[in-house]
Write a protein that holds these residues in place. Sequence first.
Motif, PDB file in Angstrom:
ATOM      1  N   ALA A 241    -124.546  43.355 -68.548  1.00  0.00           N
ATOM      2  CA  ALA A 241    -125.286  42.347 -68.229  1.00  0.00           C
ATOM      3  C   ALA A 241    -124.682  41.807 -66.810  1.00  0.00           C
ATOM      4  N   VAL A 242    -123.535  41.483 -66.883  1.00  0.00           N
ATOM      5  CA  VAL A 242    -122.641  40.849 -65.896  1.00  0.00           C
ATOM      6  C   VAL A 242    -122.757  41.663 -64.652  1.00  0.00           C
ATOM      7  N   GLN A 243    -122.491  43.012 -64.941  1.00  0.00           N
ATOM      8  CA  GLN A 243    -122.692  44.139 -63.841  1.00  0.00           C
ATOM      9  C   GLN A 243    -123.740  44.069 -63.112  1.00  0.00           C
ATOM     10  N   LEU A 244    -124.995  44.189 -63.937  1.00  0.00           N
ATOM     11  CA  LEU A 244    -126.226  44.338 -63.428  1.00  0.00           C
ATOM     12  C   LEU A 244    -126.299  43.017 -62.520  1.00  0.00           C
ATOM     13  N   ALA A 245    -126.226  41.843 -63.152  1.00  0.00           N
ATOM     14  CA  ALA A 245    -126.240  40.287 -62.105  1.00  0.00           C
ATOM     15  C   ALA A 245    -125.379  40.427 -60.989  1.00  0.00           C
ATOM     16  N   THR A 246    -124.176  41.105 -61.042  1.00  0.00           N
ATOM     17  CA  THR A 246    -123.341  41.005 -59.826  1.00  0.00           C
ATOM     18  C   THR A 246    -123.758  42.081 -58.558  1.00  0.00           C
ATOM     19  N   GLU A 247    -124.352  42.994 -58.712  1.00  0.00           N
ATOM     20  CA  GLU A 247    -124.751  43.727 -57.725  1.00  0.00           C
ATOM     21  C   GLU A 247    -125.741  43.253 -56.901  1.00  0.00           C
ATOM     22  N   PRO A 248    -126.666  42.551 -57.330  1.00  0.00           N
ATOM     23  CA  PRO A 248    -127.795  41.900 -56.105  1.00  0.00           C
ATOM     24  C   PRO A 248    -126.760  40.756 -55.394  1.00  0.00           C
ATOM     25  N   GLU A 250    -123.632  40.791 -54.357  1.00  0.00           N
ATOM     26  CA  GLU A 250    -122.866  41.619 -53.783  1.00  0.00           C
ATOM     27  C   GLU A 250    -123.661  42.099 -52.457  1.00  0.00           C
ATOM     28  N   LYS A 251    -124.708  42.781 -52.898  1.00  0.00           N
ATOM     29  CA  LYS A 251    -125.563  43.282 -51.628  1.00  0.00           C
ATOM     30  C   LYS A 251    -126.239  41.981 -50.669  1.00  0.00           C
ATOM     31  N   ALA A 252    -126.394  40.886 -51.369  1.00  0.00           N
ATOM     32  CA  ALA A 252    -126.840  39.566 -50.586  1.00  0.00           C
ATOM     33  C   ALA A 252    -125.674  39.338 -49.637  1.00  0.00           C
ATOM     34  N   VAL A 253    -124.599  39.079 -50.188  1.00  0.00           N
ATOM     35  CA  VAL A 253    -123.485  38.593 -49.427  1.00  0.00           C
ATOM     36  C   VAL A 253    -123.418  39.694 -48.117  1.00  0.00           C
ATOM     37  N   GLN A 254    -123.383  41.090 -48.748  1.00  0.00           N
ATOM     38  CA  GLN A 254    -123.049  42.123 -47.462  1.00  0.00           C
ATOM     39  C   GLN A 254    -124.087  41.983 -46.489  1.00  0.00           C
ATOM     40  N   CYS A 255    -125.392  41.815 -46.871  1.00  0.00           N
ATOM     41  CA  CYS A 255    -126.348  41.790 -46.009  1.00  0.00           C
ATOM     42  C   CYS A 255    -126.624  40.345 -45.237  1.00  0.00           C
ATOM     43  N   ARG A 256    -125.961  39.584 -45.566  1.00  0.00           N
ATOM     44  CA  ARG A 256    -125.935  38.095 -45.265  1.00  0.00           C
ATOM     45  C   ARG A 256    -127.384  37.458 -45.230  1.00  0.00           C
ATOM     46  N   LEU A 257    -127.872  37.585 -46.322  1.00  0.00           N
ATOM     47  CA  LEU A 257    -129.110  36.942 -46.590  1.00  0.00           C
ATOM     48  C   LEU A 257    -129.253  35.448 -46.593  1.00  0.00           C
ATOM     49  N   THR A 258    -130.237  34.996 -46.609  1.00  0.00           N
ATOM     50  CA  THR A 258    -130.423  33.483 -46.344  1.00  0.00           C
ATOM     51  C   THR A 258    -129.920  32.774 -47.599  1.00  0.00           C
ATOM     52  N   GLY A 259    -129.516  31.479 -47.361  1.00  0.00           N
ATOM     53  CA  GLY A 259    -128.669  30.638 -48.465  1.00  0.00           C
ATOM     54  C   GLY A 259    -129.756  30.633 -49.644  1.00  0.00           C
TER      55      GLY A 259
END
Length: 831
Positions: A241-248, A250-259
């Motif tokens: 469950a932690v690994q599944l929640a970590t991936e989004p 990480e992608k949000a940080v990499q893609c520099r999504l909004t706050g």
Amino acid sequence: MADSSGQQAPDYRSILSISDEAARAQALNEHLSTRSYVQGYSLSQADVDAFRQLSAPPADPQLFHVVRWFRHIEALLGSPCGKGQPCRLQASKGRRVQPQWSPPAGTQPCRLHLYNSLTRNKEVFIPQDGKKVTWYCCGPTVYDASHMGHARSYISFDILRRVLKDYFKFDVFYCMNITDIDDKIIKRARQNHLFEQYREKRPEAAQLLEDVQAALKPFSVKLNETTDPDKKQMLERIQHAVQLATEPLEKAVQCRLTGEEVNSCVEVLLEEAKDLLSDWLDSTLGCDVTDNSIFSKLPKFWEGEFHRDMEALNVLPPDVLTRVSEYVPEIVNFVQKIVDNGYGYVSNGSVYFDTAKFASSEKHSYGKLVPEAVGDQNALQEGEGDLSISADRLSEKRSPNDFALWKASKPGEPSWPCPWGKGRPGWHIECSAMAGTLLGASMDIHGGGFDLRFPHHDNELAQSEAYFENDCWVRYFLHTGHLTIAGCKMSKSLKNFITIKDALKKHSARQLRLAFLMHSWKDTLDYSSNTMESALQYEKFLNEFFLNVKDILRAPVDITGQFEKWGEEEAELNKNFYDKKTAIHKALCDNVDTRTVMEEMRALVSQCNLYMAARKAVRKRPNQALLENIALYLTHMLKIFGAVEEDSSLGFPVGGPGSSLSLEATVMPYLQVLSEFREGVRKIAREQKVPEILQLSDALRDDILPELGVRFEDHEGLPTVVKLVDRNTLLKEREEKRRVEEEKRKKKEEAARRKQEQEAAKLAKMKIPPSEMFLSETDKYSKFDENGLPTHDTEGKELSKGQAKKLKKLFEAQEKLYKEYLQMAHNGSFQ
């Protein structure tokens, strides 16, 4: 000596001294001729003594006075008895006396037996002090929500307590504890405190990801070292469950999504990684938590939730409740006396129980409940707690089997002053000190869950008997069975549990209790959909019976009409009623066997239903008094079991808490008037053939009244039955009825469609002239005769006689169908 007529009694001694028998008889005759034998004559002892000298009256007819005297006394005393033997008075023509009365042999009364874990047998229950029963029950360790495992123990003990108190009429003093100082509580309180602090700091996404990765390292080590398959599976679920929640994130940080999008991913990861982060924070910062209020806040909250859950389950509150935090001085004194008695020793500020010293004592025995488990280090360490099994703590013991009475507090743990330095109580000593303070040196009953037998209860027994220097701290140990969920082990530590609040969202407290009543209190109970469905059906079965009896009792009768002559049916039902009461009593005496009781009650209701149906079939009213007695008895038993939550006079209560009696008494007269009015309107509508009014009457019954918790049951030729039923139950019944009707409608439509298709296919077949029916089958035949009958197959071979004969039969059948079609067309039977 005078007789009752005032005459002097004869001097028998001088007569009996005459040696000649004839002379003696003559002398006796002369003396007796002077006496009068009137009604009411009383015998003297001299009469009796003289009578014993004769075996029979004399044969000489002249001695008629002697014969008369002999017959008179014989009638009163019976035949002459030997010397020293008693002679009994008999009835005579002169005076009647009461015959001797003999008491009935009777039957041996049934005695209550309880399964005693100390003997692993059912033992006769004998309280130590008359009807008074002292009972201590291990309460919950309050660090999380109460679950169905708690419900299993506390509903079961509530049933046992009610039966002992209200059925067997024992005077029960029930004591229960709350464990609010414990390794689990300390650890959970620290973790919650540290995690809330961490969350309030609102960590940046990058920092959270870094911390989660740091927390995963020790977690992975723990996962790899775990051998228990259930625990390993639980840890793997957390990791996944932690690994599944970590991936989004990480992608949000990499893609520099909004706050906002990043914050949403942060919240999801924080929730999924709560346990993992809490463990990690506790291992790094737990030593800095020193405020005792942090450790009391958590158990105080969950204790309140526990009491609310017990109230919702209709579990009676204990007569006295003890909290460990309020009994620390008593616990210190208890530990000190155990040390003074030679069964405890101090080591590095902690105090341990010397199991070897205790077991070697002639007057004591260690491991009374589960002797085969003594030495089981896994069980012993689990009993000590996660914070108390470090290498330094284990090295403080003289023996691995010894257990902590008092624990020296480490940094990050609550503490209290004592003679050995600051510390806190061990788990096992808590119950001993609290129960010993309130119940003394020996109690009648100690209760708890099956999993508490070793080491908790065995250690309780040892330290308590070491304190009191006796061998009888508990007389009867009662342990409730495990609870499984759909066949799987239930465990809070494995996160495989259903909270009581969640269970009550699906089923009522009564339904849960009925499920428990339908199983033995000491056996494993599987909480599953099948178990609850059985309880629901049982409740519905009983409730329908109560509603039917209430309807029968509402039928007006005059004061003498309530006492009707009984026929064979009533006598038979009454016999069955008393037989069932006897069977229920025997079942309760047999270790409070509620499972058998529930089956006997079901059988009694079935017999009543058969009786009511038989009376209804012959248009006769059932006997009201008999049915009322049975219904009241069943209600009484359900009250004893706690399945009727309030003072309902008959059957299950209707409406909300406290509203049953007033609601039924207030509403029913109006409903009865409405029912009679509706019945009159329906009769007129049928006579005048006004279907619209009949439809409105049905709508009232099927759509409007169920919304108000009212059921009208129409029976041909009989008055409408009016029942007050739980609204949700009626709405579910209505939905089920509509579902069944919809299925019937669809099946009917499908059947009609198939019939139409079959008729269309038949008609299409009828339209084909017999000369054309085989011409299209070129894949089978290559040549045909002048009538259209096939003569050769596709390969050009001539058909056999058998094949030709078969085809000719088909041809003739089609010919017949075609003629029928032409006739129908001529008559205009179809377009």
